[in-house]
Design a protein around this motif. Structure first.
Motif, PDB file in Angstrom:
ATOM      1  N   ILE A 139      48.354  27.431  18.848  1.00 20.13           N
ATOM      2  CA  ILE A 139      48.252  26.792  20.161  1.00 20.13           C
ATOM      3  C   ILE A 139      47.286  27.575  21.042  1.00 20.13           C
ATOM      4  N   PRO A 140      46.178  26.966  21.504  1.00 17.91           N
ATOM      5  CA  PRO A 140      45.283  27.648  22.446  1.00 17.91           C
ATOM      6  C   PRO A 140      45.897  27.654  23.838  1.00 17.91           C
ATOM      7  N   CYS A 141      45.753  28.756  24.546  1.00 18.02           N
ATOM      8  CA  CYS A 141      46.334  28.902  25.876  1.00 18.02           C
ATOM      9  C   CYS A 141      45.297  29.400  26.867  1.00 18.02           C
ATOM     10  N   GLY A 142      45.540  29.097  28.131  1.00 22.00           N
ATOM     11  CA  GLY A 142      44.799  29.699  29.225  1.00 22.00           C
ATOM     12  C   GLY A 142      45.731  30.629  29.980  1.00 22.00           C
ATOM     13  N   ILE A 143      45.200  31.757  30.461  1.00 21.80           N
ATOM     14  CA  ILE A 143      46.004  32.720  31.203  1.00 21.80           C
ATOM     15  C   ILE A 143      45.316  33.025  32.521  1.00 21.80           C
ATOM     16  N   GLY A 144      46.057  32.843  33.606  1.00 19.52           N
ATOM     17  CA  GLY A 144      45.558  33.176  34.933  1.00 19.52           C
ATOM     18  C   GLY A 144      46.363  34.317  35.514  1.00 19.52           C
ATOM     19  N   ILE A 145      45.686  35.252  36.190  1.00 19.71           N
ATOM     20  CA  ILE A 145      46.333  36.436  36.753  1.00 19.71           C
ATOM     21  C   ILE A 145      46.001  36.523  38.230  1.00 19.71           C
ATOM     22  N   GLY A 146      47.030  36.792  39.046  1.00 17.07           N
ATOM     23  CA  GLY A 146      46.833  36.944  40.472  1.00 17.07           C
ATOM     24  C   GLY A 146      47.943  37.773  41.081  1.00 17.07           C
ATOM     25  N   THR A 147      47.757  38.160  42.328  1.00 11.38           N
ATOM     26  CA  THR A 147      48.758  38.980  42.993  1.00 11.38           C
ATOM     27  C   THR A 147      49.946  38.167  43.473  1.00 11.38           C
ATOM     28  N   THR A 148      49.864  36.828  43.427  1.00  4.82           N
ATOM     29  CA  THR A 148      50.990  35.947  43.755  1.00  4.82           C
ATOM     30  C   THR A 148      51.048  34.848  42.711  1.00  4.82           C
ATOM     31  N   LYS A 200      40.927  27.377  32.561  1.00 11.32           N
ATOM     32  CA  LYS A 200      40.823  26.202  31.697  1.00 11.32           C
ATOM     33  C   LYS A 200      39.607  25.355  32.063  1.00 11.32           C
ATOM     34  N   THR A 201      39.258  25.322  33.356  1.00  8.59           N
ATOM     35  CA  THR A 201      38.098  24.541  33.789  1.00  8.59           C
ATOM     36  C   THR A 201      36.802  25.205  33.365  1.00  8.59           C
ATOM     37  N   ALA A 202      36.769  26.531  33.367  1.00  7.60           N
ATOM     38  CA  ALA A 202      35.545  27.250  33.017  1.00  7.60           C
ATOM     39  C   ALA A 202      35.111  26.966  31.594  1.00  7.60           C
ATOM     40  N   GLU A 203      36.075  26.674  30.710  1.00 10.18           N
ATOM     41  CA  GLU A 203      35.715  26.359  29.326  1.00 10.18           C
ATOM     42  C   GLU A 203      35.058  24.988  29.230  1.00 10.18           C
ATOM     43  N   ARG A 204      35.616  24.007  29.984  1.00 13.57           N
ATOM     44  CA  ARG A 204      35.067  22.653  29.930  1.00 13.57           C
ATOM     45  C   ARG A 204      33.810  22.494  30.770  1.00 13.57           C
ATOM     46  N   MET A 251      35.170  33.888  32.840  1.00 15.64           N
ATOM     47  CA  MET A 251      36.460  33.410  33.323  1.00 15.64           C
ATOM     48  C   MET A 251      37.112  32.430  32.361  1.00 15.64           C
ATOM     49  N   SER A 252      36.419  32.035  31.317  1.00 14.86           N
ATOM     50  CA  SER A 252      36.939  31.038  30.394  1.00 14.86           C
ATOM     51  C   SER A 252      38.173  31.553  29.674  1.00 14.86           C
ATOM     52  N   GLN A 253      39.267  30.800  29.761  1.00 14.14           N
ATOM     53  CA  GLN A 253      40.545  31.054  29.096  1.00 14.14           C
ATOM     54  C   GLN A 253      41.329  32.223  29.691  1.00 14.14           C
ATOM     55  N   ILE A 254      40.655  33.260  30.194  1.00 17.39           N
ATOM     56  CA  ILE A 254      41.338  34.375  30.852  1.00 17.39           C
ATOM     57  C   ILE A 254      40.663  34.598  32.202  1.00 17.39           C
ATOM     58  N   CYS A 255      41.386  34.370  33.282  1.00 20.76           N
ATOM     59  CA  CYS A 255      40.827  34.560  34.616  1.00 20.76           C
ATOM     60  C   CYS A 255      41.751  35.488  35.403  1.00 20.76           C
ATOM     61  N   ASN A 256      41.232  36.640  35.771  1.00 22.85           N
ATOM     62  CA  ASN A 256      41.982  37.635  36.540  1.00 22.85           C
ATOM     63  C   ASN A 256      41.358  37.712  37.926  1.00 22.85           C
ATOM     64  N   LEU A 257      41.944  37.017  38.875  1.00 21.76           N
ATOM     65  CA  LEU A 257      41.381  36.985  40.219  1.00 21.76           C
ATOM     66  C   LEU A 257      41.442  38.353  40.886  1.00 21.76           C
ATOM     67  N   LEU A 259      35.098  36.643  44.336  1.00 17.58           N
ATOM     68  CA  LEU A 259      36.322  35.914  44.628  1.00 17.58           C
ATOM     69  C   LEU A 259      36.066  34.835  45.670  1.00 17.58           C
ATOM     70  N   GLU A 260      35.318  35.178  46.713  1.00 19.39           N
ATOM     71  CA  GLU A 260      35.011  34.182  47.741  1.00 19.39           C
ATOM     72  C   GLU A 260      34.226  33.013  47.150  1.00 19.39           C
ATOM     73  N   ALA A 261      33.238  33.300  46.299  1.00 17.63           N
ATOM     74  CA  ALA A 261      32.436  32.236  45.689  1.00 17.63           C
ATOM     75  C   ALA A 261      33.288  31.359  44.774  1.00 17.63           C
ATOM     76  N   THR A 262      34.226  31.980  44.065  1.00 17.36           N
ATOM     77  CA  THR A 262      35.097  31.227  43.152  1.00 17.36           C
ATOM     78  C   THR A 262      36.019  30.299  43.911  1.00 17.36           C
ATOM     79  N   LEU A 263      36.655  30.810  44.971  1.00 12.14           N
ATOM     80  CA  LEU A 263      37.549  29.978  45.762  1.00 12.14           C
ATOM     81  C   LEU A 263      36.782  28.888  46.503  1.00 12.14           C
TER      82      LEU A 263
END
Length: 432
Positions: A131-140, A152-156, A165-171, A179-183
């Motif tokens: 099973i392929p997974c995406g993992i996101g990391i943040g302080t909340t 998940k969007t960065a891959e597509r 940021m594809s599949q693993i994104c650690n904000l 971070l500002e550009a990403t948000l």
């Protein structure tokens, strides 16, 4: 710190594990009775297949574009979910299983490179389960959920976000500028908790992106919208407001309902269906150590079909709260016989257990001379244990009929794949 582990197009991915020929092809998984699309591969999304699209509206894509439609196989998905979640738990000391394909993991106190650690866990899940997974990391949790969406969007759409940021994104590992550009590149509607209505209101107020929302004053958000949106803004600003829920709160009511595979007009199949629904609801009730004080049963015809209409329900109070499947079924079937009338094409029925109580607050009988029957809690525990070990429906009430025989009310699952991991008779066989 929090991480969100989310299976990519989970139902479709489960099917692809055992049918590699589906890789790269547009695939949808259909809901009960093969009604509408509830899961889509990326290729199906590119064809314009919307979530919830009725099968009769998209079936032409099977011939024109090779769309593959499969019936939902929930025993398979549930078992695969258990395997994925057990591996995801290795990411950190705390875990909250949020849904069948999503799991929050608390990373508090975890040392080292969290991005690399997440990558190793993701690779292990892919290698051990497929099973392929995406993992996101943040302080909340809100930032972790957002990071997962970005991963998940960065891959597509690699043009929307940096490839790393594809599949693993650690904000939390991004520079302030990145971070500002990403948000700023992410629509405000992608924030966890911002629904369609609130999203439209925010856009009307000039809040178009996640960055715009994160810069708002929480007090202003609370006065203009709600304390819930204020909490979301605080979470986007890095202030944790939502903790991990290790033990989900007990449900205040439990329902088991289903549309029939084809309309039924007789009482006998209706009794079979309601008996099975009671069994499923009672199992959920015992799982949360609860007792039901009332039972609601209903049946109705389809609002989309021509012919006479029928829509009735009845609520039956129980003499004493119980989690005994037989006693709950006795009440529900009494209600079925009271509301049933011949001559109607019934398309759906269901059972709801109401006024739930913890089993440790059960009151004793006021009439001490009245026979309350034997305590069958151990029997119910054995019933649940056997059904868990050998599959749902292994043991059931006689009024549910014989599962192996064709049931008039049973679901249409003309495209269901085998229960590869939960039914010994359906295990794949490799032949030389």
């Amino acid at each position: 710190m929090f991480a969100l582990v989310d299976g990519n197009n989970f139902y479709v991915s489960c099917e692809r594990v055992f049918r590699p020929s589906l890789q790269g092809r547009p695939v949808v998984v259909l809901s009960n009775n093969d009604g509408c699309a509830i899961a889509r591969s990326n290729e199906a999304k590119e064809l314009g297949v919307a979530m919830g699209a009725p099968w009769f509206q998209i079936r032409h894509l099977a011939e024109s574009d090779g769309l593959v439609a499969l019936s939902a196989n929930f025993p398979l998905y549930g078992d695969m979910s258990d395997r994925v979640m057990s591996l995801a738990a290795g990411l950190g000391p705390q875990q909250e299983i949020y849904s069948i394909d999503e799991s929050f993991v608390g990373l508090h106190g975890v040392r080292g490179d969290l991005t690399e650690r997440s990558r190793r866990v993701r690779d292990r899940i892919l290698q051990w389960t497929g099973i392929p997974c995406g993992i996101g990391i943040g302080t909340t949790k809100t930032l972790a959920k957002l990071a997962n969406h970005i991963a998940k969007t960065a891959e597509r759409k690699p043009t929307s976000y940096p490839g790393e940021m594809s599949q693993i994104c650690n904000l939390s590992a991004l520079s302030a500028q990145t971070l500002e550009a990403t948000l700023a590149a992410t629509d405000v509607g992608e924030v966890w908790g911002v629904g369609r209505r609130i999203g439209a209101q925010l856009r009307d107020a000039g809040v178009q992106t996640v960055w715009d929302l994160a810069r708002m004053d929480p007090a202003t958000v609370r006065s203009r919208w709600s304390v819930v949106l204020e909490r979301t803004v605080l979470e986007l600003q890095g202030v944790p407001c939502i903790g991990l829920d290790d033990e989900p709160s007990p449900k205040k009511e439990i329902a088991s309902t289903r549309s029939f595979g084809r309309p039924i007009t007789d009482l006998a199949p209706l009794i079979e269906a309601v008996s099975e629904f009671v069994g499923r609801a009672a199992e959920k009730l015992r799982k949360q150590s609860g007792l039901a004080s009332q039972v609601l049963v209903f049946a109705h015809t389809s609002p989309h079909r021509t012919g006479p209409r029928f829509n009735r329900s009845i609520t039956l109070p129980l003499r004493r709260p119980t989690a005994d499947t037989a006693l709950l079924a006795q009440a529900a079937l009494s209600g079925v016989r009271r509301i049933y009338e011949p001559g109607y094409q019934l398309t759906k029925a269901g059972v709801m257990l109401l006024d739930l109580l913890p089993d440790h607050v059960q009151q004793g009988e006021l009439n001490l001379d009245q026979d309350t029957g034997p305590d069958r809690s151990r029997l119910m525990s054995a019933l649940d244990a056997l059904n868990f070990r050998y599959g749902k429906g292994t043991l059931h009430l006689a009024s549910t009929g014989v599962p192996g025989e064709s049931r008039q009310w049973g679901m249409r699952q003309e495209r269901r794949t085998p229960n590869y991991t939960t039914n010994f008779m359906e295990i794949p066989v490799a032949r030389a």
